[in-house]
Design an enzyme around this catalytic site. Structure first.
Site, PDB file in Angstrom:
ATOM      1  N   ASN A   1      27.832 -25.821 -41.847  1.00 48.52           N
ATOM      2  CA  ASN A   1      28.419 -25.232 -43.047  1.00 48.52           C
ATOM      3  C   ASN A   1      29.913 -25.003 -42.803  1.00 48.52           C
ATOM      4  O   ASN A   1      30.280 -24.590 -41.699  1.00 48.52           O
ATOM      5  CB  ASN A   1      27.728 -23.885 -43.363  1.00 48.52           C
ATOM      6  CG  ASN A   1      27.909 -23.452 -44.801  1.00 48.52           C
ATOM      7  OD1 ASN A   1      29.023 -23.325 -45.292  1.00 48.52           O
ATOM      8  ND2 ASN A   1      26.801 -23.225 -45.490  1.00 48.52           N
TER       9      ASN A   1
ATOM     10  N   ALA B   1      29.018 -31.261 -44.548  1.00 49.53           N
ATOM     11  CA  ALA B   1      27.732 -31.787 -44.090  1.00 49.53           C
ATOM     12  C   ALA B   1      27.819 -33.274 -43.730  1.00 49.53           C
ATOM     13  O   ALA B   1      27.290 -33.697 -42.699  1.00 49.53           O
ATOM     14  CB  ALA B   1      26.675 -31.564 -45.169  1.00 49.53           C
TER      15      ALA B   1
ATOM     16  N   HIS C   1      12.420 -25.093 -55.030  1.00 51.01           N
ATOM     17  CA  HIS C   1      12.888 -24.671 -56.362  1.00 51.01           C
ATOM     18  C   HIS C   1      12.614 -25.692 -57.458  1.00 51.01           C
ATOM     19  O   HIS C   1      13.236 -25.637 -58.519  1.00 51.01           O
ATOM     20  CB  HIS C   1      14.392 -24.336 -56.294  1.00 51.01           C
ATOM     21  CG  HIS C   1      14.677 -23.075 -55.520  1.00 51.01           C
ATOM     22  ND1 HIS C   1      15.928 -22.725 -55.089  1.00 51.01           N
ATOM     23  CD2 HIS C   1      13.852 -22.075 -55.118  1.00 51.01           C
ATOM     24  CE1 HIS C   1      15.879 -21.565 -54.441  1.00 51.01           C
ATOM     25  NE2 HIS C   1      14.620 -21.151 -54.441  1.00 51.01           N
TER      26      HIS C   1
END
Ligand code: OAD
Length: 253
Positions: free
Chosen positions: A216, A234, A115
């Site tokens: 998660n 995490a 991204h």
């Protein structure tokens, strides 16, 4: 579960990681979805689409300068460093990330950014690109009030990030798919796995016969495909997992 994940990783031939905003949460960078997520306070259509930029570039740049400021202050956390150590140990081959915060690179990983990157800008008209961290102009750029313009053609500069409705950078996508096809194990850390095409990456791993280890605190779009699910933050999980991988290697588990 953590022993099982450690065994998969220690015995892996080609381990990759696929990460999202959750891995940077402990570095102080907010995630997008869920309680207090960025998309609760900002509308995607107003700040993260090409149409938003044409309509109101001031608003879009205010949003990205705010995020640049926030990310500049952030440091890699235990999870980023655990991934860097897995790569130094020769196990992890690359991190494919949806994050634009540069923290995987800072921690020392080989990274594929699907991204874009918050520190890069590009011209909205010509081929000009600049990495503000490398050119040393980051702080001055953030403090400027005026809209940034291309030094070569004078058109507006825009963040070199992927907005909704835009394709992913082709070479990064190709690299990510090729890594996913080779991977026999993929750590999926801190992503809701709701944004496509990025979220196809762990699915490709699975389709090609690889195993998924999810890290998660919550259920995600990929949980049903995961071979091992490690619930927790995490930083905490990755620190413990790294220790287990090391003892697994030492004891030939
Ligand atoms: P999301 O905000 O959708 O999801 C964040 C995930 O991180 C959730 O599954 C949380 O449960 C998890 N999480 C939260 N805190 C955590 C912690 N301390 N440790 C581990 N996990 C934690 O973020 P992404 O999945 O990254 O795209 O979102 C994908 C894309 O949507 C982003 O790249 C961005 C966004 O809109 C664009 O801007 C194009």
């Amino acid at each position: 579960m953590i022993e099982e994940a450690a065994r998969l990783i220690a015995r892996s031939r080609f381990l990759i990681a696929f990460t999202g905003a959750g891995i940077s949460a402990e570095s102080g960078i907010p995630t997008f979805r869920g309680k207090n997520g960025l998309w609760e306070n900002y509308r995607i259509e107003e700040v993260a689409t090409p149409q938003a930029f044409s309509r109101n570039p001031e608003l879009v740049w205010d949003f990205y300068r705010m995020r640049m400021r926030k990310m500049m202050e952030a440091k890699p956390n235990r999870a980023h460093f655990a991934l860097a150590e897995l790569e130094r140990m020769g196990l992890l081959k690359a991190v494919i990330t949806q994050n634009i915060d540069d923290l995987h690179r800072e921690a020392g990983n080989t990274v594929v950014e699907l991204h874009g990157n918050i520190y890069r800008v590009k011209c909205s008209s010509c081929s000009y690109r600049e990495n503000l961290k490398e050119s040393g102009r980051l702080e001055e750029f953030i403090e400027e009030k005026a809209l940034p313009r291309c030094p070569e053609c004078g058109a507006l500069l825009r963040p070199d990030v992927v907005w909704f409705g835009e394709p992913l950078p082709e070479s990064e996508w190709r690299r990510a798919v090729s890594l996913a096809k080779k991977a026999d194990v993929c750590l999926v850390i801190g992503t809701s796995a709701q944004v496509f095409p990025a979220a196809y990456i762990p699915m490709i791993v699975k389709d090609e016969g690889g195993r998924l280890v999810e890290v998660n605190p919550e259920n995600t779009g990929i949980t049903h495909l995961a071979d091992v699910v490690l619930r927790g933050s995490a930083g905490d999980v990755m620190e413990r997992l790294l220790e287990k991988v090391k003892s697994c290697l030492a004891e030939k588990c």
